[in-house]
Design an enzyme around this catalytic site. Structure first.
Site, short mmCIF file in Angstrom:
data_model
loop_
_atom_site.label_atom_id
_atom_site.label_comp_id
_atom_site.label_asym_id
_atom_site.label_seq_id
_atom_site.Cartn_x
_atom_site.Cartn_y
_atom_site.Cartn_z
N THR A 49 0.86 -1.18 0.00
CA THR A 49 0.00 0.00 0.00
C THR A 49 0.90 1.23 0.00
O THR A 49 1.99 1.22 0.56
CB THR A 49 -0.95 0.02 1.21
OG1 THR A 49 -0.18 0.00 2.42
CG2 THR A 49 -1.90 -1.18 1.17
N ASP A 82 -5.37 -1.06 7.58
CA ASP A 82 -6.10 -2.24 8.06
C ASP A 82 -7.40 -2.43 7.29
O ASP A 82 -7.79 -3.55 6.97
CB ASP A 82 -6.39 -2.13 9.55
CG ASP A 82 -5.12 -2.16 10.41
OD1 ASP A 82 -4.13 -2.75 9.95
OD2 ASP A 82 -5.15 -1.61 11.51
#
Length: 119
Positions: A49, A82
């Site tokens: 990411t 998350d």
């Protein structure tokens, strides 16, 4: 290479996971080499990411890129990574391909940062 940095001591764990997720700030040739290396250690897919720059993933055959899904408003970015992982994993469970899983992760992350008020 990244693996020589003590921060990346988790390299020993990659052979035991199906999907490896890592967080970085910038895409680069060096990062792609690292992501490829991680995937070659055993995971089906290695994902990096990149915050507001989206994400990249490698499945052993090719790299995929996914941008962000813009949030209507950004309330708090805590939990963005998350949430991306949760959305991606839900996509895996639903049988989606890698690009669709990446988009699902970006979509959920966008919803969370637009509404998460932990304080």
């Amino acid at each position: 290479m990244f693996s020589q940095d003590p921060e990346y001591a988790c390299e020993n764990h990659f052979p035991y996971v199906d999907y490896a997720f890592m967080s970085f700030e910038e895409d680069s040739a060096e990062l792609r080499d690292w992501v490829r290396h991680v995937q070659e250690l055993g995971p089906r897919v290695a994902v990096a990411t990149l915050g507001e720059k989206g994400s990249i993933a490698y499945d052993g055959e090719r790299f995929y890129e996914c941008g962000i899904v813009p949030a209507e408003k950004v309330v708090n970015t805590v939990g963005a990574g998350d949430s991306y992982i949760a959305g991606f994993t839900k996509g895996v469970l639903d049988g989606l391909d890698v690009p669709a899983c990446m988009h699902a992760g970006a979509e959920l992350s966008s919803r969370v940062i637009g509404s998460f008020e932990p304080y």
